[in-house]
Design a protein around this motif. Structure first.
Motif, short mmCIF file in Angstrom:
data_model
loop_
_atom_site.label_atom_id
_atom_site.label_comp_id
_atom_site.label_asym_id
_atom_site.label_seq_id
_atom_site.Cartn_x
_atom_site.Cartn_y
_atom_site.Cartn_z
N PHE A 100 44.11 23.38 53.02
CA PHE A 100 45.10 22.32 53.17
C PHE A 100 44.67 21.37 54.27
O PHE A 100 44.08 21.78 55.26
N LYS A 101 45.00 20.11 54.08
CA LYS A 101 44.81 19.11 55.12
C LYS A 101 46.20 18.82 55.71
O LYS A 101 47.15 18.63 54.97
N ILE A 102 46.29 18.79 57.03
CA ILE A 102 47.57 18.58 57.69
C ILE A 102 47.57 17.21 58.35
O ILE A 102 46.67 16.88 59.12
N LEU A 103 48.58 16.44 58.02
CA LEU A 103 48.78 15.13 58.61
C LEU A 103 50.04 15.22 59.47
O LEU A 103 51.12 15.49 58.98
N ARG A 104 49.86 15.02 60.77
CA ARG A 104 50.99 15.08 61.71
C ARG A 104 51.47 13.67 62.00
O ARG A 104 50.67 12.79 62.33
N ILE A 105 52.77 13.48 61.85
CA ILE A 105 53.38 12.18 62.10
C ILE A 105 54.50 12.37 63.10
O ILE A 105 55.32 13.27 62.96
N LYS A 106 54.52 11.53 64.10
CA LYS A 106 55.54 11.63 65.14
C LYS A 106 56.82 10.90 64.72
O LYS A 106 56.77 9.92 63.99
N ASN A 107 57.93 11.42 65.21
CA ASN A 107 59.24 10.83 64.95
C ASN A 107 59.26 9.33 65.18
O ASN A 107 59.75 8.58 64.34
N ASN A 108 58.77 8.92 66.34
CA ASN A 108 58.86 7.50 66.69
C ASN A 108 58.02 6.63 65.75
O ASN A 108 58.35 5.47 65.53
N GLU A 109 56.95 7.17 65.18
CA GLU A 109 56.17 6.41 64.20
C GLU A 109 57.02 6.12 62.96
O GLU A 109 56.97 5.02 62.42
N ILE A 110 57.76 7.11 62.52
CA ILE A 110 58.60 6.96 61.33
C ILE A 110 59.71 5.94 61.60
O ILE A 110 59.98 5.07 60.78
N LYS A 111 60.32 6.05 62.75
CA LYS A 111 61.44 5.16 63.08
C LYS A 111 61.00 3.74 63.40
O LYS A 111 61.74 2.79 63.16
N ASN A 112 59.78 3.58 63.92
CA ASN A 112 59.35 2.25 64.38
C ASN A 112 58.43 1.51 63.43
O ASN A 112 58.37 0.28 63.48
N ASN A 113 57.67 2.23 62.59
CA ASN A 113 56.69 1.54 61.74
C ASN A 113 56.40 2.35 60.48
O ASN A 113 55.32 2.92 60.33
N MET A 114 57.35 2.34 59.57
CA MET A 114 57.21 3.13 58.35
C MET A 114 56.03 2.65 57.50
O MET A 114 55.38 3.45 56.84
N ASN A 115 55.74 1.35 57.53
CA ASN A 115 54.60 0.85 56.75
C ASN A 115 53.29 1.47 57.23
O ASN A 115 52.44 1.83 56.42
N LEU A 116 53.14 1.61 58.54
CA LEU A 116 51.95 2.25 59.09
C LEU A 116 51.89 3.73 58.66
O LEU A 116 50.83 4.24 58.30
N VAL A 117 53.02 4.40 58.69
CA VAL A 117 53.08 5.80 58.26
C VAL A 117 52.66 5.93 56.80
O VAL A 117 51.85 6.80 56.45
N LEU A 118 53.17 5.06 55.95
CA LEU A 118 52.81 5.11 54.53
C LEU A 118 51.32 4.83 54.32
O LEU A 118 50.68 5.45 53.47
#
Length: 126
Positions: A100-118
């Motif tokens: 498996f490959k694990i991608l870790r995303i921080k809370n603030n990334e989701i709340k502040n820049n969803m386009n970057l997360v996607l």
């Protein structure tokens, strides 16, 4: 590979799905939308191994795309605590041993820049 998921693991996954954090809810809304062509599951138990005592061990990642073995973990402040951080490392080690490959995303990334997360998610695919 274990095909039978014990009831206690199923119940734990159900509780996690019912009690998602705000950030998990935000990213789940995006992952399940028609905007993405990927079939993500949330809090899906994944079998890791069977111990010597014949106990099956599972992990329940935040989100996973089983066909490509991609896991998304949403990290918030509790993940900075040493005990939680060490558990995360152990879980990641066991999952990478299962390819498996694990991608870790921080809370603030989701709340502040969803386009970057996607974009990060999209770039994780081969």
């Amino acid at each position: 590979m274990c095909w039978f998921v014990p009831d206690i693991i199923k119940e734990s996954a159900r509780k996690l799905r019912k009690n998602m954090t705000d950030s998990e809810s935000i990213i789940w809304k995006e992952l399940k939308s028609k905007k993405t062509k990927y079939k993500f599951l949330r809090q899906k138990p994944i079998y890791l191994y069977t111990e010597n005592s014949w106990l099956d061990r599972y992990v329940i990642p935040d989100f996973c795309f089983l066909e490509l073995k991609l896991i998304i973990e949403v990290d918030w402040s509790i993940h900075n605590l040493e005990d939680i951080y060490l558990l995360d490392l152990e879980k990641e080690k066991l999952l990478t041993q299962k390819w498996f490959k694990i991608l870790r995303i921080k809370n603030n990334e989701i709340k502040n820049n969803m386009n970057l997360v996607l974009r990060k998610i999209h770039n994780s695919f081969p």
